[in-house]
Design a protein around this motif. Structure first.
Motif, PDB file in Angstrom:
ATOM      1  N   LEU A  17     -17.718 -25.255 -26.609  1.00  0.00           N
ATOM      2  CA  LEU A  17     -19.047 -25.706 -27.034  1.00  0.00           C
ATOM      3  C   LEU A  17     -19.951 -26.014 -25.863  1.00  0.00           C
ATOM      4  N   LEU A  18     -19.375 -26.557 -24.805  1.00  0.00           N
ATOM      5  CA  LEU A  18     -20.197 -26.975 -23.681  1.00  0.00           C
ATOM      6  C   LEU A  18     -20.267 -25.947 -22.563  1.00  0.00           C
ATOM      7  N   SER A  19     -19.520 -24.868 -22.646  1.00  0.00           N
ATOM      8  CA  SER A  19     -19.440 -23.914 -21.544  1.00  0.00           C
ATOM      9  C   SER A  19     -20.754 -23.183 -21.287  1.00  0.00           C
ATOM     10  N   SER A  20     -21.655 -23.170 -22.255  1.00  0.00           N
ATOM     11  CA  SER A  20     -22.931 -22.498 -22.042  1.00  0.00           C
ATOM     12  C   SER A  20     -23.912 -23.382 -21.268  1.00  0.00           C
ATOM     13  N   CYS A  21     -23.560 -24.618 -21.029  1.00  0.00           N
ATOM     14  CA  CYS A  21     -24.436 -25.542 -20.310  1.00  0.00           C
ATOM     15  C   CYS A  21     -24.328 -25.295 -18.810  1.00  0.00           C
ATOM     16  N   ALA A  22     -25.424 -25.469 -18.091  1.00  0.00           N
ATOM     17  CA  ALA A  22     -25.430 -25.251 -16.645  1.00  0.00           C
ATOM     18  C   ALA A  22     -24.509 -26.240 -15.931  1.00  0.00           C
ATOM     19  N   THR A  23     -24.604 -27.498 -16.255  1.00  0.00           N
ATOM     20  CA  THR A  23     -23.772 -28.524 -15.660  1.00  0.00           C
ATOM     21  C   THR A  23     -23.103 -29.292 -16.789  1.00  0.00           C
ATOM     22  N   LEU A  24     -21.809 -29.534 -16.666  1.00  0.00           N
ATOM     23  CA  LEU A  24     -21.081 -30.210 -17.730  1.00  0.00           C
ATOM     24  C   LEU A  24     -20.873 -31.673 -17.407  1.00  0.00           C
ATOM     25  N   ASP A  25     -21.007 -32.493 -18.401  1.00  0.00           N
ATOM     26  CA  ASP A  25     -20.501 -33.849 -18.308  1.00  0.00           C
ATOM     27  C   ASP A  25     -19.081 -33.739 -18.814  1.00  0.00           C
ATOM     28  N   THR A  26     -18.141 -34.293 -18.091  1.00  0.00           N
ATOM     29  CA  THR A  26     -16.738 -34.025 -18.389  1.00  0.00           C
ATOM     30  C   THR A  26     -15.925 -35.297 -18.507  1.00  0.00           C
ATOM     31  N   ASP A  37     -18.214 -45.176 -26.370  1.00  0.00           N
ATOM     32  CA  ASP A  37     -18.559 -44.294 -25.257  1.00  0.00           C
ATOM     33  C   ASP A  37     -18.897 -42.917 -25.809  1.00  0.00           C
ATOM     34  N   THR A  38     -19.686 -42.157 -25.083  1.00  0.00           N
ATOM     35  CA  THR A  38     -19.997 -40.786 -25.478  1.00  0.00           C
ATOM     36  C   THR A  38     -19.997 -39.887 -24.246  1.00  0.00           C
ATOM     37  N   ILE A  39     -19.897 -38.601 -24.493  1.00  0.00           N
ATOM     38  CA  ILE A  39     -20.122 -37.583 -23.464  1.00  0.00           C
ATOM     39  C   ILE A  39     -21.222 -36.690 -24.013  1.00  0.00           C
ATOM     40  N   VAL A  40     -22.263 -36.500 -23.226  1.00  0.00           N
ATOM     41  CA  VAL A  40     -23.395 -35.671 -23.650  1.00  0.00           C
ATOM     42  C   VAL A  40     -23.494 -34.479 -22.711  1.00  0.00           C
ATOM     43  N   SER A  41     -23.635 -33.296 -23.290  1.00  0.00           N
ATOM     44  CA  SER A  41     -23.776 -32.092 -22.470  1.00  0.00           C
ATOM     45  C   SER A  41     -25.038 -32.195 -21.624  1.00  0.00           C
ATOM     46  N   ASP A  42     -25.033 -31.492 -20.506  1.00  0.00           N
ATOM     47  CA  ASP A  42     -26.149 -31.549 -19.564  1.00  0.00           C
ATOM     48  C   ASP A  42     -27.483 -31.204 -20.211  1.00  0.00           C
ATOM     49  N   LEU A  48     -20.121 -35.801 -27.713  1.00  0.00           N
ATOM     50  CA  LEU A  48     -18.809 -36.215 -28.203  1.00  0.00           C
ATOM     51  C   LEU A  48     -18.932 -37.696 -28.519  1.00  0.00           C
ATOM     52  N   VAL A  49     -18.517 -38.087 -29.729  1.00  0.00           N
ATOM     53  CA  VAL A  49     -18.782 -39.448 -30.175  1.00  0.00           C
ATOM     54  C   VAL A  49     -17.751 -39.883 -31.217  1.00  0.00           C
ATOM     55  N   VAL A  61     -13.443 -39.010 -34.288  1.00  0.00           N
ATOM     56  CA  VAL A  61     -13.976 -38.554 -33.006  1.00  0.00           C
ATOM     57  C   VAL A  61     -14.339 -37.088 -33.196  1.00  0.00           C
ATOM     58  N   GLY A  62     -15.538 -36.742 -32.785  1.00  0.00           N
ATOM     59  CA  GLY A  62     -15.990 -35.379 -32.999  1.00  0.00           C
ATOM     60  C   GLY A  62     -17.137 -35.005 -32.086  1.00  0.00           C
ATOM     61  N   ILE A  63     -17.592 -33.802 -32.279  1.00  0.00           N
ATOM     62  CA  ILE A  63     -18.730 -33.278 -31.518  1.00  0.00           C
ATOM     63  C   ILE A  63     -19.815 -32.944 -32.528  1.00  0.00           C
ATOM     64  N   TRP A  64     -21.033 -33.372 -32.210  1.00  0.00           N
ATOM     65  CA  TRP A  64     -22.153 -33.032 -33.075  1.00  0.00           C
ATOM     66  C   TRP A  64     -23.334 -32.587 -32.251  1.00  0.00           C
ATOM     67  N   TYR A  65     -24.309 -31.982 -32.944  1.00  0.00           N
ATOM     68  CA  TYR A  65     -25.542 -31.595 -32.282  1.00  0.00           C
ATOM     69  C   TYR A  65     -26.351 -32.857 -32.038  1.00  0.00           C
ATOM     70  N   LYS A  66     -26.606 -33.169 -30.804  1.00  0.00           N
ATOM     71  CA  LYS A  66     -27.351 -34.378 -30.470  1.00  0.00           C
ATOM     72  C   LYS A  66     -28.836 -34.235 -30.797  1.00  0.00           C
TER      73      LYS A  66
END
Length: 94
Positions: A17-26, A37-42, A48-49, A61-66
């Motif tokens: 899901l996040l691989s298309s982003c230029a920079t990843l939050d990991t 806590d959350t992780i938000v794609s660049d 991830l929330v 715990v899942g991933i959604w469109y922010k």
């Protein structure tokens, strides 16, 4: 579903899901994400929330469109085994 399998599946889905982003939050191996806590794609597209849908007290715990205001869920790790309080934690291991 076995926990090890869920973690492997989670890491594969998160990467795709996040691989298309230029920079990843990991999240690094052995680093924990706790409920709250959350992780938000660049590009701020995915998040991830830990969440409770509707009026449910169960936690997932899942991933959604922010960027979509209604929090459209893309993937859920623990769909069949929800957490019943806010003690949830996600940790990736080798």
């Amino acid at each position: 579903m076995e926990i090890g399998y869920m973690i492997l599946l989670f890491s594969c889905v998160l990467f795709r899901l996040l691989s298309s982003c230029a920079t990843l939050d990991t999240i690094s191996t052995n680093q924990a994400i706790k409920d709250g806590d959350t992780i938000v794609s660049d590009d701020k597209m995915f998040e991830l929330v830990f969440f409770s849908p509707g009026k449910s007290k169960n936690r997932y715990v899942g991933i959604w469109y922010k960027k979509i205001s209604t929090g459209t869920v893309v993937w859920v790790a623990n769909r069949e085994t929800p957490i019943t309080d806010k003690s949830g934690m996600l940790e990736l291991s080798e």
